[in-house]
Design an enzyme around this catalytic site. Structure first.
Site, PDB file in Angstrom:
ATOM      1  N   ASP A  34       0.869  -1.168   0.000  1.00 28.11           N
ATOM      2  CA  ASP A  34       0.000   0.000   0.000  1.00 28.11           C
ATOM      3  C   ASP A  34       0.912   1.225   0.000  1.00 28.11           C
ATOM      4  O   ASP A  34       1.988   1.202   0.603  1.00 28.11           O
ATOM      5  CB  ASP A  34      -0.874  -0.014   1.258  1.00 28.11           C
ATOM      6  CG  ASP A  34      -1.587   1.308   1.475  1.00 28.11           C
ATOM      7  OD1 ASP A  34      -2.276   1.752   0.548  1.00 28.11           O
ATOM      8  OD2 ASP A  34      -1.434   1.891   2.560  1.00 28.11           O
ATOM      9  N   ASP A  57      -1.273  -0.798   6.108  1.00 31.02           N
ATOM     10  CA  ASP A  57      -1.355  -0.160   7.420  1.00 31.02           C
ATOM     11  C   ASP A  57      -2.381  -0.814   8.328  1.00 31.02           C
ATOM     12  O   ASP A  57      -2.579  -0.374   9.455  1.00 31.02           O
ATOM     13  CB  ASP A  57      -1.632   1.340   7.289  1.00 31.02           C
ATOM     14  CG  ASP A  57      -2.962   1.628   6.595  1.00 31.02           C
ATOM     15  OD1 ASP A  57      -3.759   0.686   6.415  1.00 31.02           O
ATOM     16  OD2 ASP A  57      -3.191   2.790   6.230  1.00 31.02           O
ATOM     17  N   ASP A  62      -6.566  -1.884   4.388  1.00 25.35           N
ATOM     18  CA  ASP A  62      -5.883  -2.958   3.688  1.00 25.35           C
ATOM     19  C   ASP A  62      -6.162  -4.346   4.259  1.00 25.35           C
ATOM     20  O   ASP A  62      -5.607  -5.334   3.775  1.00 25.35           O
ATOM     21  CB  ASP A  62      -4.370  -2.714   3.720  1.00 25.35           C
ATOM     22  CG  ASP A  62      -3.992  -1.409   3.064  1.00 25.35           C
ATOM     23  OD1 ASP A  62      -4.470  -1.145   1.960  1.00 25.35           O
ATOM     24  OD2 ASP A  62      -3.232  -0.640   3.677  1.00 25.35           O
TER      25      ASP A  62
END
Length: 615
Positions: free
Chosen positions: A315, A512, A516
């Protein structure tokens, strides 16, 4: 059993064996009763464990094999050899127990980090209460040098906090009013009043302890395979031993004494002790090593899986980048000096809450300039903000909010000064665009080195981001990731992970732990960042307690090193078993040499596994 009871019993058994041997050499007599005592004391813990495990699992095990071999040796009047077998086997068992305790102590010591009591403040009066009695909203006092008893937010005071027990970061962190503090960390030098935000059982500390306990019970695939292999192999060894009790006498013409003796030696050297000990010490040592560095691993299965990962998806926001935009360029065409221009814009943005506005305020405050008063501030959600400073009206925001012709004129005039891959905030006043702020989510300092290390290990890196192609390309150049997938919304990340899995096979996901979490769950190995928030702890397989991408590279290095040590142990153990079996069939080794070779190899693989404890 005392803490060192197993080791003490093994050493007493060894002493009695030595005593029986010396007395026998001096007198020429067979002190079998001393050897018998060595059998009983030295082999107590191992044989007891073997019997209980056999009753529980209804499967034979190596402890029983060693007991049978020792009894067989005594049965043919080789008391000393049997006692030596018991001693070395018990010693290697005590060493394995020590290795388990050593490798788990680094993480189980977390249990001792949380205080049992806290200073609860009610009506300015302090009283000592159990940590388990604290509730969200309670106010507690934490004095210098004390450990934080519960997760909370500082409401009064300022201090530096040692968070090394939680994040692995050795440098203390400055904490002010409204900053969060975690249970188990140390308040170094300030007197704090803290508002409790979570009950004891819901704190990050408690979740970590639960995670560690889970990790200790999880078994790596290689360990599970060896345990299944052991059950079959032990039966094979028993079968071979039974054949050797008769066949050599009739086939090779050995005497019955030699035949039974060689059968007992075969029982010793063919036992899979070293093979069984080849994985667990290495796995637990690796988990402990990671915990010391702020890498929490939910079991050896995940660490072993990480070594086979061919690609890692990242991410962008909050993972590769800091997650907070920062002003990098200011274009000022207002006629005011830069300080006055940025102060006027920041004064208006200070009344709003958008992250871009906060970044402009933070940028201005670095200069130390006092912000003027802003009036008539109105926020237009999703677009920007308007307001008045010193009688002049400003509109600050996206290009879509302002006059398109004025924005285009400004862009055409300053096109050589506008940086690529940045988010632009334009400032309009008195009918024209008079300036702009270029902002960018800054790449973490650790990202570039971490990506290089991962590439060194042959792992492809893919950035998943909701940004457009241009911005994503700029971040790619800065970080060095192999490729990127732009315009990727959180709900689409799971599908992208599935596609990557089809292409690469084993794929890891780094995020994080909030938006996600579905992708973390979908990946072969989920790695969560963000200081260990609840979503990360529940979803990810590996949790990095500090937002440092280099810890990911450390995890991969740890995983590959653990797998390498396990493979070396397995090859060495099988080679030694094969060599000793052949030597026994050729009548090259005696029972004592077989015992030393077999149990020595067990001790060596345990010590090799304990190398994972090193930093």
């Amino acid at each position: 059993m005392t803490k060192h009871g197993e080791l003490i019993a093994a050493l007493i058994g060894g002493f009695l064996t030595l005593l029986g041997y010396i007395l026998g050499q001096l007198t020429g007599l067979n002190f079998w009763y001393i050897y018998l005592l060595a059998y009983i004391i030295g082999g107590y813990y191992q044989i007891k464990a073997g019997i209980l495990d056999t009753i529980k699992s209804k499967q034979l095990n190596v402890e029983l094999l060693m007991g049978i071999a020792a009894i067989g040796a005594a049965g043919i009047n080789h008391w000393m050899e049997g006692a030596v077998l018991i001693f070395i086997f018990a010693l290697s068992g005590a060493l394995e127990t020590y290795s388990m305790a050593k490798s788990t102590s680094a993480i189980s010591s977390l249990m001792d980090l949380q205080p049992e009591t806290a200073r609860l403040v009610i009506n300015n009066q302090e009283q000592a209460v159990s940590v388990s009695q604290l509730n969200p909203g309670d106010t507690i006092r934490i004095k210098p040098g004390e450990r934080v008893p519960a997760d909370g937010t500082i409401i009064k005071g300022e201090t530096t906090v040692d968070e090394s027990s939680m994040t692995g970061e050795s440098i203390p962190t400055l904490k002010k009013v409204k900053d969060a503090v975690m249970a188990g960390t140390v308040n170094i030098d300030g007197n704090l009043l803290v508002s409790v935000t979570k009950r004891s059982e819901d704190s990050l500390f408690s979740k970590i302890v639960d995670l560690v306990q889970t990790a200790q019970s999880e078994k790596a695939p290689s360990q599970l395979f060896i345990e299944r292999f052991e059950r079959i192999y032990v039966k094979v060894v028993i079968g071979i031993t039974l054949l050797m009790l008769f066949l050599p006498h009739f086939v090779f013409g050995w005497s019955w004494s030699d035949t039974i003796y060689r059968a007992m030696v075969m029982l010793v050297v063919a036992s899979p002790c070293a093979l069984v000990a080849s994985t667990m010490p290495a796995v637990l040592s690796a988990v402990a090593n990671g915990a010391r560095k702020g890498i929490l691993i939910k079991g050896g299965v995940h660490l072993e899986q990480l070594a086979s990962v061919k690609a890692l998806a990242f991410d962008k926001t909050g993972t590769l980048t800091k997650g907070k935009p920062e002003v990098t360029h200011v274009l000022n065409a207002s006629g005011f000096d830069d300080a006055a221009f940025t102060a006027a814009v920041a004064a208006i943005e200070n009344n709003a809450s958008h992250p871009l506005g906060k970044a402009i305020v933070a940028y201005t405050q670095k200069t130390g300039r006092t912000l003027p008063e802003a009036e008539h501030v109105k926020v237009k959600p999703g677009f920007g903000v308007t307001g008045e400073v010193d009688g002049r009206t400003y509109a600050i925001g996206k290009a879509d909010m302002l006059d398109p012709a004025a924005v285009q004129t400004f862009i055409d005039k300053h096109k050589n000064e506008l940086p690529e891959g940045h988010t632009m905030v334009y400032v309009e006043s008195e009918g024209g665009v008079i300036g702009a702020f270029a902002l960018k989510d800054q790449v973490r300092e650790s990202s570039v080195e971490a990506i290089k290390t991962l590439h060194h290990y042959g792992i492809q890196t893919i950035m998943l981001t909701g940004d457009n192609e241009k911005t994503a390309e700029a971040i790619q150049k800065e970080t060095g990731v192999s490729s990127f997938i732009a315009n990727c919304l959180p709900e689409n990340k799971v599908n992208e992970i599935k596609k990557l899995s089809e292409k690469y096979g084993s794929v890891g996901m780094v995020g994080d732990g909030i938006n996600d979490t579905p992708a973390l769950a979908q990946a072969s190995v989920g790695i969560a960042m963000g200081g260990g928030n609840d979503a990360a702890l529940e979803t990810a397989d590996i949790v990095l307690m500090k937002n440092d991408l280099q810890r990911i590279a450390d995890s991969v290095r740890l995983s590959k090193r653990m797998n390498r040590i396990i493979k070396v142990n397995i090859v060495f153990a099988l080679s030694m078993i094969g060599l000793l079996m052949c030597a026994n069939l050729l009548q090259f080794i005696s029972m004592p040499l077989g015992v030393v070779g077999h149990e020595g190899s067990t001790i060596l693989v345990i010590l090799n596994g304990l190398r994972m404890l090193r930093g």
